[in-house]
Design an enzyme around this catalytic site. Sequence first.
Site, mmCIF file in Angstrom:
data_model
loop_
_atom_site.group_PDB
_atom_site.id
_atom_site.type_symbol
_atom_site.label_atom_id
_atom_site.label_comp_id
_atom_site.label_asym_id
_atom_site.label_seq_id
_atom_site.Cartn_x
_atom_site.Cartn_y
_atom_site.Cartn_z
ATOM 1 N N GLU A 170 0.809 -1.223 0.000
ATOM 2 C CA GLU A 170 0.000 0.000 0.000
ATOM 3 C C GLU A 170 0.842 1.273 0.000
ATOM 4 O O GLU A 170 0.812 2.052 0.971
ATOM 5 C CB GLU A 170 -0.955 -0.009 1.198
ATOM 6 C CG GLU A 170 -1.844 -1.230 1.255
ATOM 7 C CD GLU A 170 -2.845 -1.189 2.418
ATOM 8 O OE1 GLU A 170 -2.732 -0.317 3.283
ATOM 9 O OE2 GLU A 170 -3.759 -2.034 2.429
ATOM 10 N N GLU A 352 -5.436 -8.644 0.976
ATOM 11 C CA GLU A 352 -6.100 -8.234 2.231
ATOM 12 C C GLU A 352 -7.571 -7.966 1.967
ATOM 13 O O GLU A 352 -7.920 -7.317 0.974
ATOM 14 C CB GLU A 352 -5.513 -6.936 2.803
ATOM 15 C CG GLU A 352 -4.182 -7.070 3.473
ATOM 16 C CD GLU A 352 -3.679 -5.736 4.038
ATOM 17 O OE1 GLU A 352 -4.508 -4.875 4.394
ATOM 18 O OE2 GLU A 352 -2.451 -5.593 4.108
HETATM 19 O O1 IFM Z 1 -4.183 -2.989 9.267
HETATM 20 C C1 IFM Z 1 -4.118 -2.481 7.962
HETATM 21 C C2 IFM Z 1 -2.962 -3.087 7.210
HETATM 22 O O2 IFM Z 1 -1.758 -2.871 7.854
HETATM 23 C C3 IFM Z 1 -2.865 -2.469 5.825
HETATM 24 N N1 IFM Z 1 -4.124 -2.535 5.153
HETATM 25 C C4 IFM Z 1 -5.301 -2.110 5.843
HETATM 26 C C5 IFM Z 1 -5.386 -2.775 7.205
HETATM 27 C C6 IFM Z 1 -6.640 -2.292 7.947
HETATM 28 O O3 IFM Z 1 -6.567 -0.914 8.137
#
Ligand code: IFM
Length: 442
Positions: A170, A352
């Site tokens: 990210e 994710e």
């Molecule tokens: O916890 C975070 C993760 O580190 C990166 N993506 C989003 C998740 C939720 O906010």
Amino acid sequence: MAKLSLPANSKMRSNEFIYGVATASFQIEGGVNKRLPCIWDTFCAQKNTIADNSNGDIACDHFNQWQSDIELIDSLGVDAYRLSISWPRVINKSGELNQEGVDFYLNILNSLAQKNIKAFVTLYHWDLPQHIEDNGGWLNRDTAYLFRDYADKISAALKGKVYSFATLNEPFCSAYLGYEVGVHAPGIKGKEYGKKAAHHLLLAHGLAMQVLNKNCPDSKNGIVLNFTPCYPETNSSIDAKAASYADDYFNQWYIKPLFDGQYPDIINQIPDEQQPAIHDGDMDIISAPLDFLGVNFYTRAIYRADKHEHFFQIAPPEPRTDIGWEIYPKAFSELLVSLHNTYSLPPIFITENGAAIDDKIEQDQVNDIDRINYYQAHLTEVNNAIESGVNIKGYFAWSLMDNFEWAEGYSKRFGIVYVDYITQQRTVKQSGISYSAMISQR
Ligand code: IFM
């Protein structure tokens, strides 16, 4: 009790489809005295940066509990575990490997291999060594080359043990949240910084891909991006224009350079002082081929036109998760199909997806039905995207366990395993039980 299930003829029922759970170093490890300080240590030590004034010193104590945590992962029956490496744990100040830190990860990787669990390793999930930030961090072009050197050394050390390497997690969050609005470490604020940091992050990615492909050509090497699709509030053309600008600013800015070798056209509308410093050859480095694209998805955002700015984001409507993000699963398949139609993509992993829920533990059980419903709806949309022709190879639940949720501290729980931060006791939630059952019933 609600149960997760997959449609009868879904490709997601194939044993080839990889199911996993994900974590990140700073969010779970602790073990702060066994590594160099990072920007999140410094940020947490400042006043009013973290909702509960907490830090990552102990977190889930995974640094000490990693063996039982891997047993836990194994007990869920997942195919893969996505973890990140702490740069300040494995590289010392003079840029050499810190063998003790490397051994920590080697032990984890060996243990995963013994259990036949594929390791998806992210090299940068936001824990930049503080001494590098002291020299300008991601605003300094040199950091991209330091990242390449780190990637070179650590990938050589872990060679043969990693199924997939992701360079960055990210980069939007590192650049925009960290260097433009300052709600994440290092807490720098200013419109003139965000795109500069973003360019150095993308350059770092491209440089790291070169060394990953050299050292570990058999691993699947790529990057993980997050997307918050942008929707207009109304059908009006001005709201559509606002949403499209926001989409270019927050989402396309990170993917278009990777696949088209250029930034979105809005770069021409960005004032000079906010422009990234692009050197000759940078875009070729950034746009070198990837083995996979990791997609992180949680929610969408809604925009309307604004008299003074390019867009105005309205408050997320209900239903929302505990962190205030709208639950709007349809945006997931729409995003995946739109990326597939816009770019020439390699295979995708959903690296994710998950929900923060205000969990309550009662009699050693967490009945997190809202999280199960969230997962069910989003897995269904992944399946819809696959049926529309998107090449998706796997799915990772965020997160394996409750952990340090950045500016929210420990107040928001994303895990499919509950963590009692006083005793460090782990309890598999109903969502974890259900995810595990779904995987075993493929
Ligand atoms: O916890 C975070 C993760 O580190 C990166 N993506 C989003 C998740 C939720 O906010």
